[in-house]
Design an enzyme around this catalytic site. Structure first.
Site, PDB file in Angstrom:
ATOM      1  N   GLU A  21       0.856  -1.176   0.000  1.00  0.00           N
ATOM      2  CA  GLU A  21       0.000   0.000   0.000  1.00  0.00           C
ATOM      3  C   GLU A  21       0.892   1.226   0.000  1.00  0.00           C
ATOM      4  O   GLU A  21       1.917   1.250   0.671  1.00  0.00           O
ATOM      5  CB  GLU A  21      -0.869  -0.024   1.255  1.00  0.00           C
ATOM      6  CG  GLU A  21      -2.072   0.828   1.177  1.00  0.00           C
ATOM      7  CD  GLU A  21      -3.042   0.542   2.320  1.00  0.00           C
ATOM      8  OE1 GLU A  21      -3.786   1.470   2.643  1.00  0.00           O
ATOM      9  OE2 GLU A  21      -3.040  -0.577   2.864  1.00  0.00           O
ATOM     10  N   GLY A  22       0.503   2.229  -0.767  1.00  0.00           N
ATOM     11  CA  GLY A  22       1.281   3.457  -0.830  1.00  0.00           C
ATOM     12  C   GLY A  22       0.371   4.655  -0.985  1.00  0.00           C
ATOM     13  O   GLY A  22      -0.858   4.546  -0.905  1.00  0.00           O
ATOM     14  N   ALA A  23       0.984   5.793  -1.232  1.00  0.00           N
ATOM     15  CA  ALA A  23       0.235   7.044  -1.355  1.00  0.00           C
ATOM     16  C   ALA A  23      -0.739   7.011  -2.531  1.00  0.00           C
ATOM     17  O   ALA A  23      -1.820   7.592  -2.465  1.00  0.00           O
ATOM     18  CB  ALA A  23       1.204   8.207  -1.515  1.00  0.00           C
ATOM     19  N   GLY A  25      -2.150   4.266  -3.957  1.00  0.00           N
ATOM     20  CA  GLY A  25      -3.144   3.201  -3.945  1.00  0.00           C
ATOM     21  C   GLY A  25      -2.601   1.933  -3.345  1.00  0.00           C
ATOM     22  O   GLY A  25      -1.699   1.966  -2.500  1.00  0.00           O
ATOM     23  N   VAL A  27      -1.481  -2.374  -4.092  1.00  0.00           N
ATOM     24  CA  VAL A  27      -1.103  -3.415  -5.039  1.00  0.00           C
ATOM     25  C   VAL A  27      -1.590  -4.730  -4.458  1.00  0.00           C
ATOM     26  O   VAL A  27      -1.313  -5.053  -3.303  1.00  0.00           O
ATOM     27  CB  VAL A  27       0.421  -3.457  -5.287  1.00  0.00           C
ATOM     28  CG1 VAL A  27       0.771  -4.569  -6.272  1.00  0.00           C
ATOM     29  CG2 VAL A  27       0.916  -2.113  -5.801  1.00  0.00           C
ATOM     30  N   LYS A  42      -2.015  -2.990  -9.609  1.00  0.00           N
ATOM     31  CA  LYS A  42      -1.932  -1.732  -8.887  1.00  0.00           C
ATOM     32  C   LYS A  42      -3.275  -1.031  -9.043  1.00  0.00           C
ATOM     33  O   LYS A  42      -3.699  -0.750 -10.160  1.00  0.00           O
ATOM     34  CB  LYS A  42      -0.814  -0.857  -9.453  1.00  0.00           C
ATOM     35  CG  LYS A  42      -0.656   0.481  -8.722  1.00  0.00           C
ATOM     36  CD  LYS A  42       0.263   1.431  -9.452  1.00  0.00           C
ATOM     37  CE  LYS A  42       1.698   1.129  -9.172  1.00  0.00           C
ATOM     38  NZ  LYS A  42       2.601   2.180  -9.732  1.00  0.00           N
ATOM     39  N   ASP A 139      12.004   7.276  -9.480  1.00  0.00           N
ATOM     40  CA  ASP A 139      11.825   6.798  -8.112  1.00  0.00           C
ATOM     41  C   ASP A 139      12.645   5.532  -7.876  1.00  0.00           C
ATOM     42  O   ASP A 139      12.143   4.537  -7.378  1.00  0.00           O
ATOM     43  CB  ASP A 139      10.333   6.549  -7.847  1.00  0.00           C
ATOM     44  CG  ASP A 139      10.006   6.481  -6.360  1.00  0.00           C
ATOM     45  OD1 ASP A 139      10.809   6.968  -5.535  1.00  0.00           O
ATOM     46  OD2 ASP A 139       8.942   5.933  -6.025  1.00  0.00           O
TER      47      ASP A 139
END
Length: 179
Positions: A21-23, A25, A27, A42, A139
């Site tokens: 989980e990230g900013a 959304g 996966v 994703k 990134d």
């Protein structure tokens, strides 16, 4: 996005588990009911700014797929994409853990110099491919460098005097990572 294990997206991708989980959304690991293959999906949050970034990511991934159709340069492969309830969903090949997750799981036992050279060579090859094609990875960090699979061998690390798990590519016995 409200989702649960067992939910089927696009009448095709059944959610099995959450991978991260990230900013932007989440996966999730899914099984593709059309071929039985496990994939990563994703699911991007439905904010317009995130959707715009996702559409850009899709364009870049499509470009990478077309420029590297035989997958020689170790960039993650996009297999499909679709919209689900205003969320953009990007289907990618399922890979193993990140280099960061691997180190974390192994109490941060460092890689040997030979292992670092091998991983670095693959990263440099991938980044060089991107740059030759006027693409920039914005990134690049240990969390975004993934091993091919979670299959591993146990190898004794004499310098650290302990055992460390080493990921090896199933088919050729060499480490292989993707960016």
């Amino acid at each position: 996005m409200d989702y649960h294990i067992g939910l089927v997206l696009e009448d095709r991708y059944e959610i099995l588990s959450t991978l991260g989980e990230g900013a932007f959304g989440k996966v999730v690991e899914c099984i593709d009911r059309h071929g039985g293959q496990h994939v990563a999906v994703k699911i991007v949050k439905k904010f317009e700014s995130f959707c715009k970034v996702a559409r850009s990511e899709i364009a870049v991934l499509e470009e990478i797929n077309s420029l590297d159709d035989d997958n020689r340069f170790a960039c993650v492969r996009m297999l499909d994409w679709f919209k689900h309830k205003a969320h953009i969903c990007i289907v990618m090949e399922l890979l193993g853990p990140s280099t960061f997750e691997f180190l974390q799981q192994n109490n941060f036992v460092p890689f040997s110099m030979a292992q670092i050279r091998h991983i670095a060579f693959q990263i440099f090859t991938a980044v060089s491919f991107l740059h030759r094609n006027k693409l920039t990875h914005t990134d690049l960090k240990p969390e975004n460098i993934l091993f091919v699979s979670s299959d591993c061998d146990t190898e004794y690390n004499q310098q650290m005097a302990q055992k460390a798990k080493l990921f090896r590519h199933k088919s050729c016995g060499f480490w292989h990572c993707y960016i």
